[in-house]
Scaffold this active site. Sequence first.
Site, PDB file in Angstrom:
ATOM      1  N   PRO A  15       0.833  -1.203   0.000  1.00  0.00           N
ATOM      2  CA  PRO A  15       0.000   0.000   0.000  1.00  0.00           C
ATOM      3  C   PRO A  15       0.870   1.257   0.000  1.00  0.00           C
ATOM      4  O   PRO A  15       1.679   1.450   0.898  1.00  0.00           O
ATOM      5  CB  PRO A  15      -0.820  -0.118   1.281  1.00  0.00           C
ATOM      6  CG  PRO A  15      -0.800  -1.567   1.609  1.00  0.00           C
ATOM      7  CD  PRO A  15       0.532  -2.054   1.144  1.00  0.00           C
ATOM      8  N   GLU A  16       0.715   2.062  -1.026  1.00  0.00           N
ATOM      9  CA  GLU A  16       1.429   3.324  -1.141  1.00  0.00           C
ATOM     10  C   GLU A  16       0.392   4.448  -1.016  1.00  0.00           C
ATOM     11  O   GLU A  16      -0.741   4.177  -0.624  1.00  0.00           O
ATOM     12  CB  GLU A  16       2.170   3.379  -2.488  1.00  0.00           C
ATOM     13  CG  GLU A  16       3.066   2.162  -2.713  1.00  0.00           C
ATOM     14  CD  GLU A  16       3.791   2.169  -4.056  1.00  0.00           C
ATOM     15  OE1 GLU A  16       3.970   3.258  -4.630  1.00  0.00           O
ATOM     16  OE2 GLU A  16       4.174   1.085  -4.524  1.00  0.00           O
TER      17      GLU A  16
END
Length: 271
Positions: free
Chosen positions: A2-3
Site C-alpha cells: 500500500p502506497e
Amino acid sequence: MPELPEVETIVRGLARAVVGQTIDAAEVRLARIAVAPPNLSFARAIAGERIVGVRRRGKYAILELGSGRSLVTSLRMTGRLVVADAGRPEWPATHVVLHLRDGGRLRFSDVRTFGRMRLVGAGEAWDRELGIEPLSSGFTPEAFIGMLSGRTTPVKALLLDQRRIAGIGNIYACEALWEARIRPSLPSGRLTKPAMLRLRRTIIDVLQRAIEMRGTSIDDYVDADGLQGGFQNSLSVYGRDGRPCVRCGTSRIVRTVLAARGTWWCRRCQR
DNA sequence: CCGTTGCCCTGCCAGC
DNA sequence: TGCTGGCAGGGCAACG
C-alpha cells in the site's frame, strides 16, 4: 505494497465508516503490532476513545482521537485495515480488532506482521522526519528541483526516500519514471531541468490516476470495505518484465535491482 | 551528513 | 510429486 493511493483510498473509506464512533474495546492478539507510549497499555489507553477524524500522511493512515492522541497505522506490504460488521469473517492473520460502538469492527490484519498500529500522544511529532506530500501545493517545481539538484543518489532511490517525498513506493516510482522517460539509475542531480519538471508532473499524474482507480491490488491490498482496487490493469511497467514496452513497442521491459528493490523499465524509452 | 546494506517476516513459486 | 531456496519490499538500524 500500500502506497499513497492505496492509503488514501482506505482513509476515504474509513472516514465514511468510523468518524464519530467510539472505540469500546481493543483486542490485541499479537502484542508487537500494537505499539503504545511507554508505560501505557495500548488496549486500555484506546478503550473509550472517540474517533474524531481520519487522515493520511505519506503511507500512514491516522485516526484522530478525542483525547488528542492519534492512532497511526503503517500497513507496510501486506497490512489490511478493514471495517465490517462483527459477524463478517475476518481476513487471515488478524492481529488487532477495535470494537466500535455501533457493533462494527475495525480490523488490522497482516500476514507478514511488518505493519504497526501505533498510539501516539497529543502533540507528539511522530511525522517530523516525513517529507513533502506530492499531491500538496508545497510540491512545487522549485521544491522538487531543489530536492534533486546536486545529489548523486539514483533518482529512483530518491523517490522512495520518505524523508524527502512521502508516499511513493516501488510501484509508483517505476511508473512515474517510465512515464517521464527517465532511467531509474540516473543520478538525481544529472537530470536535465526539463526532465525534472516532467518527472514532477508524472508523479502527480500517476498518483492521481491511481487514486481515481482506488489503488493497485496485486497481492494483498484491499480498501476499507475489503474491495480490490483497479489500477493494476493500468500499470505500464511494474511487474511486466519480458513484455514489450507499451510505448515503443519494440523493446522488452527489463527487471533490474536498484536500492535493493525490483525495478522495471524500458531500456529504449528511459535514458 | 550521506549513501548503502542487511534485517524483519511469511507466502509463493521456479527449478530441481 | 514434493521439497526448497530465493524473492517480494517499507522502514529502520548499523556501517563506512
